[in-house]
Design an enzyme around this catalytic site. Structure first.
Site, PDB file in Angstrom:
ATOM      1  N   ARG A 182       6.592   1.272  -0.698  1.00 54.77           N
ATOM      2  CA  ARG A 182       7.823   1.520  -1.247  1.00 54.77           C
ATOM      3  C   ARG A 182       7.858   0.698  -2.560  1.00 54.77           C
ATOM      4  O   ARG A 182       8.588  -0.250  -2.565  1.00 54.77           O
ATOM      5  CB  ARG A 182       9.277   1.217  -0.373  1.00 54.77           C
TER       6      ARG A 182
ATOM      7  N   GLU B  21       3.346  -9.051  -5.610  1.00 56.38           N
ATOM      8  CA  GLU B  21       2.049  -9.088  -6.334  1.00 56.38           C
ATOM      9  C   GLU B  21       2.100  -9.288  -7.782  1.00 56.38           C
ATOM     10  O   GLU B  21       2.617  -8.632  -8.451  1.00 56.38           O
ATOM     11  CB  GLU B  21       1.156  -7.800  -5.967  1.00 56.38           C
TER      12      GLU B  21
ATOM     13  N   GLY C 219      -7.630   2.940 -10.044  1.00 54.92           N
ATOM     14  CA  GLY C 219      -9.081   3.203  -9.670  1.00 54.92           C
ATOM     15  C   GLY C 219     -10.088   2.601 -10.164  1.00 54.92           C
ATOM     16  O   GLY C 219     -11.446   3.402 -10.320  1.00 54.92           O
TER      17      GLY C 219
ATOM     18  N   GLN D 244       4.771  -6.723  -8.953  1.00 53.49           N
ATOM     19  CA  GLN D 244       4.911  -5.610  -8.002  1.00 53.49           C
ATOM     20  C   GLN D 244       5.543  -5.992  -6.969  1.00 53.49           C
ATOM     21  O   GLN D 244       4.882  -7.046  -6.163  1.00 53.49           O
ATOM     22  CB  GLN D 244       3.595  -4.681  -7.831  1.00 53.49           C
TER      23      GLN D 244
ATOM     24  N   GLU E 174       5.928  -5.794   5.990  1.00 57.61           N
ATOM     25  CA  GLU E 174       5.452  -6.699   4.884  1.00 57.61           C
ATOM     26  C   GLU E 174       6.351  -6.677   3.893  1.00 57.61           C
ATOM     27  O   GLU E 174       7.122  -5.845   3.552  1.00 57.61           O
ATOM     28  CB  GLU E 174       4.141  -5.854   4.569  1.00 57.61           C
TER      29      GLU E 174
ATOM     30  N   ARG F 230       6.029  11.970  -4.971  1.00 56.35           N
ATOM     31  CA  ARG F 230       5.395  11.506  -3.896  1.00 56.35           C
ATOM     32  C   ARG F 230       6.451  11.742  -2.652  1.00 56.35           C
ATOM     33  O   ARG F 230       5.915  11.915  -1.629  1.00 56.35           O
ATOM     34  CB  ARG F 230       5.569   9.755  -4.323  1.00 56.35           C
TER      35      ARG F 230
ATOM     36  N   THR G 113       3.101   4.486   3.581  1.00 60.87           N
ATOM     37  CA  THR G 113       4.415   4.750   3.068  1.00 60.87           C
ATOM     38  C   THR G 113       5.021   3.487   2.241  1.00 60.87           C
ATOM     39  O   THR G 113       6.068   3.009   2.703  1.00 60.87           O
ATOM     40  CB  THR G 113       5.313   4.982   4.165  1.00 60.87           C
TER      41      THR G 113
END
Ligand SMILES: *[C@@H]1O[C@H](CO)[C@@H](O)[C@H](O)[C@H]1NC(C)=O
Ligand SMILES: *[C@@H]1O[C@H](CO)[C@@H](O)[C@H](O)[C@H]1NC(C)=O
Ligand SMILES: *[C@@H]1O[C@H](CO)[C@@H](O)[C@H](O)[C@H]1NC(C)=O
Ligand SMILES: *[C@@H]1O[C@H](CO)[C@@H](O)[C@H](O)[C@H]1NC(C)=O
Ligand SMILES: *[C@@H]1O[C@H](CO)[C@@H](O)[C@H](O)[C@H]1NC(C)=O
Length: 313
Positions: A158, A132, A224, A145, A128, A304, A156
């Site tokens: 990046r 965004e 969230g 983003q 992918e 992370r 995972t």
């Protein structure tokens, strides 16, 4: 008495005026709006496609409106649905660009995405490449983003995130992905903001479809659900035009299910030097964008990644 009261009022007024001078400019954070460096216009080198011919409806058919003989489209998010298009062909390398005007107003949680993916074909080992565009709250923090997955699960990611150096709801701006055998580059108005060189360890390597979507990312995009989409301001309309999709088309999926690496050549037009290597001028422009506007990179996220991925060095 009368005179001193007048003086007091005058002082109070000038105090308020001075406060406004200091408060007003900082409120909108306009300090992030910069004049970008000059760069060559790669988007001028690739022909436009008909959105109508190149894409099929993916979801929210009632929330899309093709215009100008299929060369532009409006995608709408309202309480009922978002909207999305998917390319009729799959591509194995190419040049992918769209001019996009984002919805204005309070668009917190509204996500407009232009991306390549093959998650539908390889749910456990998908590739992918994402752009965004995240809606913003009152602070006018417009964020792009970027993300890349190579043969991997969604665990995972990046990501790298940047503030845009303009208000993307005022006019159309170009958002571009170059993906070929040499590198993957994200560009905004032809300014490269991120480059991933092709390395054996981590590189998207299987054919992908192109997606153009608008959706409610309340949960995902705003810590969230801190600032969910406020449908009081709906419908949210994103406009797309000047679409450029030029690459090696494949209609079938490759015979190797593991997606093992093979070198696929792009069409001759995309093997030009401009597409396979960044010039010194482009590298300097990318350094400018990363220095001034990048505020998150997975390569710096040691909480992370205990061991940073090899491409981060
Ligand atoms: C409309 O678009 C089609 C291709 O999508 C093209 O063949 C046709 O010439 C266009 N018509 C006009 C009036 O531009
Ligand atoms: C498409 O969206 C733009 C806003 O970006 C708006 O000005 C225009 O009127 C819309 N067109 C249609 C046909 O809805
Ligand atoms: C790709 O671009 C070349 C010119 O750069 C053009 O000749 C070719 O038709 C384009 N292909 C598509 C599918 O648009
Ligand atoms: C991709 O992932 C599959 C399954 O997880 C694995 O078998 C394969 O070796 C991987 N391919 C590459 C090029 O890493
Ligand atoms: C594929 O291309 C890359 C970049 O040009 C090169 O480094 C690599 O050796 C090539 N791999 C194969 C298997 O030809």
């Amino acid at each position: 008495m009368e005179i001193s009261r007048g003086v007091m009022e005058l002082r109070l007024l000038s105090f308020i005026f001075l406060c406004m001078l200091f408060v007003v400019p900082s409120r909108g954070r306009f300090t992030r709006y910069y004049t970008p460096p000059n760069v060559p216009r790669l988007t001028d080198l690739v022909p436009r496609v008909s959105i109508d011919q190149c894409f099929a409806k993916l979801f929210g058919a009632s929330n899309m409106r093709l215009m100008n003989n299929g060369s532009s489209v409006n995608l709408t998010l309202d309480k009922v649905s978002g909207a999305g298009l998917v390319s009729r062909n799959k591509y194995h390398y190419g040049f992918f660009s769209a001019s996009i005007k984002l919805p204005s107003g309070l668009t917190s949680g509204v996500v407009v995405a232009f991306y390549l993916s093959n998650a539908d074909v390889y749910p456990h080992s998908h590739d992918e490449i994402d752009i965004e565009l995240l809606g913003h709250d009152k602070r006018k923090d417009w964020v792009i983003q970027t993300n890349i997955y190579a043969n991997g699960s969604v665990k995972t990611g990046r990501e790298e995130k940047f503030y845009l150096w303009f208000d993307p709801s005022l006019k159309y701006h170009d958002y571009t992905i170059i993906w070929n055998n040499y590198h993957t580059v994200f560009l905004v108005d032809n300014i490269p903001v991120r480059e991933l060189r092709n390395s054996e360890a981590f590189y998207p390597s299987k054919p992908m479809s192109v997606f153009v979507t608008i959706w409610d990312g309340s949960e995902w995009a705003t810590h969230g659900g801190k600032y969910p989409v406020d449908y009081k301001y709906a419908p949210y309309v994103a406009s797309f035009e000047e679409m450029e999709i030029n690459g090696s088309m494949t209609t079938s999926t490759p015979t190797s299910p593991s997606g093992s690496k093979t070198n696929v050549s792009s069409p001759d037009t995309l093997e030009r030097p401009e597409f396979i290597k960044l010039s010194q001028q482009q590298i300097e422009a990318m350094d400018w964008a990363r220095r001034k506007l990048m505020f998150y990179s997975y390569c710096k996220d040691t909480s992370r990644y205990k061991v940073l991925p090899p491409e981060c060095k």
